[in-house]
Enzyme design. Structure first.
Site, PDB file in Angstrom:
ATOM      1  N   ASP A  13       0.862  -1.187   0.000  1.00  0.00           N
ATOM      2  CA  ASP A  13       0.000   0.000   0.000  1.00  0.00           C
ATOM      3  C   ASP A  13       0.895   1.233   0.000  1.00  0.00           C
ATOM      4  O   ASP A  13       1.639   1.471   0.952  1.00  0.00           O
ATOM      5  CB  ASP A  13      -0.885  -0.041   1.252  1.00  0.00           C
ATOM      6  CG  ASP A  13      -1.639   1.252   1.497  1.00  0.00           C
ATOM      7  OD1 ASP A  13      -1.800   2.045   0.549  1.00  0.00           O
ATOM      8  OD2 ASP A  13      -2.069   1.460   2.656  1.00  0.00           O
TER       9      ASP A  13
ATOM     10  N   ASP B 248      -8.468 -15.924 -17.142  1.00  0.00           N
ATOM     11  CA  ASP B 248      -9.298 -16.387 -16.038  1.00  0.00           C
ATOM     12  C   ASP B 248     -10.328 -17.398 -16.535  1.00  0.00           C
ATOM     13  O   ASP B 248     -10.934 -17.216 -17.598  1.00  0.00           O
ATOM     14  CB  ASP B 248      -9.999 -15.176 -15.402  1.00  0.00           C
ATOM     15  CG  ASP B 248     -10.812 -15.537 -14.185  1.00  0.00           C
ATOM     16  OD1 ASP B 248     -10.222 -16.067 -13.230  1.00  0.00           O
ATOM     17  OD2 ASP B 248     -12.034 -15.284 -14.192  1.00  0.00           O
TER      18      ASP B 248
ATOM     19  N   GLU C  46      -6.233 -20.526 -17.060  1.00  0.00           N
ATOM     20  CA  GLU C  46      -6.743 -21.162 -15.848  1.00  0.00           C
ATOM     21  C   GLU C  46      -7.765 -22.208 -16.265  1.00  0.00           C
ATOM     22  O   GLU C  46      -8.879 -21.886 -16.651  1.00  0.00           O
ATOM     23  CB  GLU C  46      -7.394 -20.138 -14.917  1.00  0.00           C
ATOM     24  CG  GLU C  46      -7.863 -20.783 -13.617  1.00  0.00           C
ATOM     25  CD  GLU C  46      -8.791 -19.912 -12.799  1.00  0.00           C
ATOM     26  OE1 GLU C  46      -8.966 -20.203 -11.602  1.00  0.00           O
ATOM     27  OE2 GLU C  46      -9.369 -18.953 -13.350  1.00  0.00           O
TER      28      GLU C  46
END
Length: 533
Positions: free
Chosen positions: A23, A202, A270
């Protein structure tokens, strides 16, 4: 002389979950600038490419896998300028960048879907899968959402239902629409023009379904593998995924990716077909290997962790991979429980050696190199819809997505925000299992990973050589040879609780930092030794 190979065959891929890596602005959520700030760590570790999970604009119903704009950056993660800086700095360090591409579904907030649902006559109506209810109000078929419930949701305004293989906020794209197909291929071109080096696709085997929408048959033996079984497992998913028409689509995708410019890129798919290696391997393409460069192999996630179990799985993969294609192995990702939790500390060291010495491209998941365990996320901090909506909390994936631990400070160097405001809690052992502590400890798991990656980089046998299983070993021992030209190494793994005799004065590396007194193999020890000249 070692045969020249593409970078994605000789290299190692490292998956970064952007929310949890670094972050940079103190809001408790990782971002692209944070990833850029940590590139030197990836270089020091010794990986070759980073794969970024989604950072696209999104309502975050599924944390970015519900895409509202395929050609943008969500403000939570930065902007396109931040992305361009990340690409430039990664390339300056010799690192490649792979993006997650989500072609099965968009967000229901995507302008395409908002236009599609406007009316039955919308020019984008066929960009999604819409059907009428039966005369008695019945759904078009019995297909189920992987996140629970039927795979169809009624749109009150138009009186039809739309298909969603996952959340109702993730309507499935209709790849049988030529206009949708071209629009999605344009998203690949957009990112390639910005310099990306490849795409992880994906749920690649979901993108095309049975056009007749036939019911799925019941599953006579439902099983969730290493996960709890769910209602979804009660069906054999023969009509709602892995449709033969997907192969023509991926030949088209491959043509677009390979032909864009002179940059050498990779596609990773995937594809979860654990009990059908022949169908998994078909996604490499025909004799020309003209589909997905590397369908991702998740078999090690479910294999019996024994010498015989591992040997049988590796032999099956070697037999299934088409001639001229390149295998790969995965031991962890953002959808799985953490490696250290699944296997325990000793086995996690052995798994590191196995993953980085088998023939094929390894993918590492951020934090596994530290031995980060699963986190017991309190009920009031659970974020993952798979656990919240499926009715099976154990299916939730938050426990393996927690922030990276860089040092022993209150928020582990991940953020300047207080620990209780991070998007997910830190793991309980962050003061010990962090980069700063392990980096200077030669006996740490991180040091083992770095040594293995350095060894792999300098030995052609490991990054490019052939694989040969070695017989005549005790029942608990899995041994194999890797060879490229005159370079040969032997890998020996003791997957048992008892020591095993082993004699060699040509040891290169062990999973145990302290040499064995008697020279044998200790329980759950792995060795790399010089092979016969």
């Amino acid at each position: 002389m070692t045969e020249a190979r593409p970078w994605w065959q000789t290299g190692v891929i490292y998956q970064v979950y952007p929310r949890s890596f670094q972050d940079s602005d103190g809001d408790g959520v990782g971002d692209l600038e944070g990833v850029r700030q940590r590139l030197d760590y990836l270089v020091w570790l010794g990986v070759d490419a980073l794969w970024l999970s989604p950072f696209y604009p999104s309502p975050m119903a599924d944390f970015g896998y519900d895409v509202a704009d395929y050609c943008g950056v969500d403000p939570l993660f930065g902007d396109l300028d931040a992305f361009d800086r990340l690409v430039a700095d990664a390339h300056a360090r010799g690192l490649r960048l792979i993006l997650d591409w989500v072609p099965n579904h968009s967000s229901d907030r995507h302008p395409w879907f908002e236009e599609s649902r406007r009316s039955r006559d919308s020019p984008k109506r066929d960009w999604y899968v819409w059907r009428d209810l039966g005369p008695d109000g019945a759904l078009p078929n019995n297909w189920l959402s992987a996140f629970g419930g039927p795979a169809w949701t009624l749109d009150e305004a138009t009186g039809q239902v739309y298909l969603h293989s996952f959340l109702k906020e993730q309507p499935d794209l209709n790849w049988r629409s030529p206009a949708l197909r071209e629009a999605m291929l344009d998203t690949l071109r957009f990112w390639m023009a910005r310099g990306v080096d490849g795409f992880r696709i994906d749920v690649a085997h979901h993108v095309l379904k049975d056009p007749a929408l036939r019911d799925n048959p019941p599953n006579p033996a439902p099983s969730g593998g290493h996960k709890p079984a769910s209602l979804y497992d009660a069906q054999l998913h023969v009509h709602d995924k892995d449709h033969p028409d997907a192969h023509a689509l991926y030949r088209e995708v491959r043509t677009v990716v390979d032909g864009f410019d002179d940059r050498e890129r990779v596609t990773l798919g995937e594809i979860h077909l654990p009990n059908a290696l022949d169908r998994w391997a078909a996604y490499y393409g025909g004799p020309d290997l003209d589909e997905i460069h590397m369908p991702l192999n998740f078999g090690l996630l479910d294999v019996e962790w024994s010498a015989d179990g591992l040997r049988r799985h590796v032999e099956a993969v070697e037999a299934a991979v088409p001639e001229g294609a390149w295998p790969n192995y995965v031991l962890g990702n953002h959808d799985e429980r953490r490696l250290a939790t699944r296997l325990g500390p000793e086995r996690a060291r052995l798994a590191a050696l196995l993953l980085l010495t088998l023939r094929g491209t390894p993918t590492l998941y951020y934090g596994d190199e530290l031995g980060v365990p699963d986190v017991a996320v309190p009920a009031d901090r659970i974020r993952d819809p798979m656990g919240l909506r499926s009715g099976i909390p154990a299916l939730g994936r938050d426990s393996g997505r927690t922030p990276m631990a860089w040092d022993a400070s209150p928020s582990a160097g991940f953020s300047t925000a207080p620990p209780d405001t991070l998007w997910l809690p830190l793991h309980a052992e962050a003061e010990r299992l962090n980069v700063s502590v392990q980096r200077d400890d030669p006996e740490s798991l991180l040091s083992l990973y770095r040594s293995l990656l350095a060894l792999r980089r300098r030995r052609p046998a490991l990054y490019a050589g052939r694989y040969t299983a070695l017989g005549e070993t005790p029942a608990s021992v899995f041994a194999f040879e890797r060879q490229s030209g005159t370079d040969r190494v032997v890998v020996v793994l003791n997957l048992g609780d008892a020591p095993m005799p082993f004699t060699s004065d040509r040891r290169i590396l062990s999973t145990h930092p302290v040499p064995s007194r008697n020279g044998g193999l200790r329980p759950w020890e792995g060795l790399v030794v010089e092979g016969a000249p």
